[in-house]
Design a protein around this motif. Structure first.
Motif, PDB file in Angstrom:
ATOM      1  N   UNK A 191       0.789  -1.231   0.000  1.00  0.00           N
ATOM      2  CA  UNK A 191       0.000   0.000   0.000  1.00  0.00           C
ATOM      3  C   UNK A 191       0.828   1.292   0.000  1.00  0.00           C
ATOM      4  N   UNK A 192       1.951   1.353   0.720  1.00  0.00           N
ATOM      5  CA  UNK A 192       2.701   2.620   0.707  1.00  0.00           C
ATOM      6  C   UNK A 192       3.154   3.054  -0.680  1.00  0.00           C
ATOM      7  N   UNK A 193       3.328   2.107  -1.592  1.00  0.00           N
ATOM      8  CA  UNK A 193       3.762   2.442  -2.955  1.00  0.00           C
ATOM      9  C   UNK A 193       2.596   2.506  -3.955  1.00  0.00           C
ATOM     10  N   UNK A 194       1.396   2.131  -3.517  1.00  0.00           N
ATOM     11  CA  UNK A 194       0.244   2.074  -4.437  1.00  0.00           C
ATOM     12  C   UNK A 194      -0.129   3.465  -4.932  1.00  0.00           C
ATOM     13  N   UNK A 195      -0.422   3.565  -6.222  1.00  0.00           N
ATOM     14  CA  UNK A 195      -0.810   4.844  -6.820  1.00  0.00           C
ATOM     15  C   UNK A 195      -2.288   4.879  -7.195  1.00  0.00           C
ATOM     16  N   UNK A 196      -3.034   3.878  -6.748  1.00  0.00           N
ATOM     17  CA  UNK A 196      -4.485   3.871  -6.958  1.00  0.00           C
ATOM     18  C   UNK A 196      -5.133   3.233  -5.747  1.00  0.00           C
ATOM     19  N   UNK A 197      -6.430   3.406  -5.657  1.00  0.00           N
ATOM     20  CA  UNK A 197      -7.160   2.975  -4.467  1.00  0.00           C
ATOM     21  C   UNK A 197      -7.277   1.459  -4.355  1.00  0.00           C
TER      22      UNK A 197
END
Length: 324
Positions: free
Chosen positions: A156-162
């Protein structure tokens, strides 16, 4: 296009109904109809297309959806049988499948809501907060759900979408007929009354009196509302409880069913040996994080929801009817 995996299942088909209520029918339903009874869940709904679960998994891997415009994936497809003991099967269905959908969504910045489970809290002895200190798996179903939640936490810390995981508590309501022994207690009690004019509950166990074991019972329509809240707020990601925050005794549900019919007997049976040590005697969602995320849609009072559901069971057997 919107994709709903498990779209012919219980919560998935209710999400499809919720989309229809918003005027949306550009929906791909993904499911496995080996249990053919599930077809009844989608014949009363409006969708664009259907795809078998295994064909969908192959298509994802082959890149066949790479150029499709997909707004959101509601990933409700999983093995939800807590009594399934085949760990290989469970991990393929609930971990590998979900992981493939996750990476597809992350790569293409597609919003993703997925079904986690309150079973990740085990006995509940340490509370029901979305944090490792409260989490333990009592069976392989819970392990598969928790293992994916932890996999997501690392990404999650690197995720760029929900990406939103919703830990469903004890969900009940329309379109669960196909679930058999895994259907909600209100569905089972309704049918017990129809067959015998009585309702049965477990007797005393683990310090709880007859019928006094408690659950956070959440109406499936409210589950859809929570899913749609996060869909409408793509800036929010994380793992959240999806329960009312208020536990009720099984006795409360039983009385609601008996009140609906206006008669009948409540009978208690000995607690089964096979469930001892594997049974949650108490669940109650800690909704602190859900409310902090801004959800203010509330939850339907249990007596009101139970009566509405019983009326639909009377009228249609618990199915939505296609309205043209």
């Amino acid at each position: 296009m919107i994709i709903v995996t498990g779209g012919a299942g219980f919560i998935g088909s209710n999400i499809v109904k919720g989309l229809n209520d918003r005027g949306i029918d550009d929906i791909l339903v993904v499911d496995n109809l080996t249990n053919m009874v599930k077809f009844k869940n989608i014949q009363g709904l409006k969708v664009k297309d259907y795809m078998d679960k295994y064909a969908f998994m192959d298509a994802l891997k082959a890149g066949k959806f790479n150029h499709e415009k997909i707004d959101v994936i509601f990933h409700e497809g999983a093995c939800s049988d807590t009594m399934e003991y085949n760990g290989k099967y469970m991990m393929e269905n609930n971990f590998e499948y979900t992981k493939n959908v996750l990476h597809f969504c992350l790569d293409r910045k597609i919003q993703m809501m997925y079904a986690s489970s309150a079973s990740t809290y085990g006995s509940g002895a340490h509370g029901f907060r979305e944090e490792p200190a409260c989490e333990e798996a009592l069976n392989v179903y819970a392990f598969s759900k928790l293992f994916f939640d932890n996999y997501l936490r690392r990404l999650l810390p690197q995720a760029q979408s929900q990406v939103v995981g919703l830990r469903y508590f004890n969900v009940y309501g329309p379109q669960e007929n196909h679930k058999g022994k895994m259907a909600s207690m209100i569905y089972q009690m309704y049918n017990q009354w129809k067959a015998e004019h009585k309702v049965r509950l477990f007797g005393e166990y683990a310090g709880y009196g007859p019928g006094e074991h408690t659950r956070d019972f959440v109406y499936v329509k409210d589950v859809v509302k929570v899913n749609f809240y996060f869909w409408d707020h793509p800036e929010i990601s994380g793992i959240f409880n999806c329960g009312t925050g208020h536990a009720h005794q099984f006795n409360t549900l039983a009385k609601a069913v008996l009140n609906h019919f206006g008669s009948g007997e409540l009978e208690y049976v000995p607690f089964p040996e096979v469930l001892k040590g594997k049974y949650q005697s108490f669940t109650e969602a800690d909704d602190t994080n859900l409310l902090a995320a801004g959800y203010d849609g509330g939850f339907t009072p249990i007596e009101e929801a139970a009566e509405e559901y019983c009326q639909l069971l009377d009228k249609t057997g618990g199915y939505y009817v296609y309205e043209g």
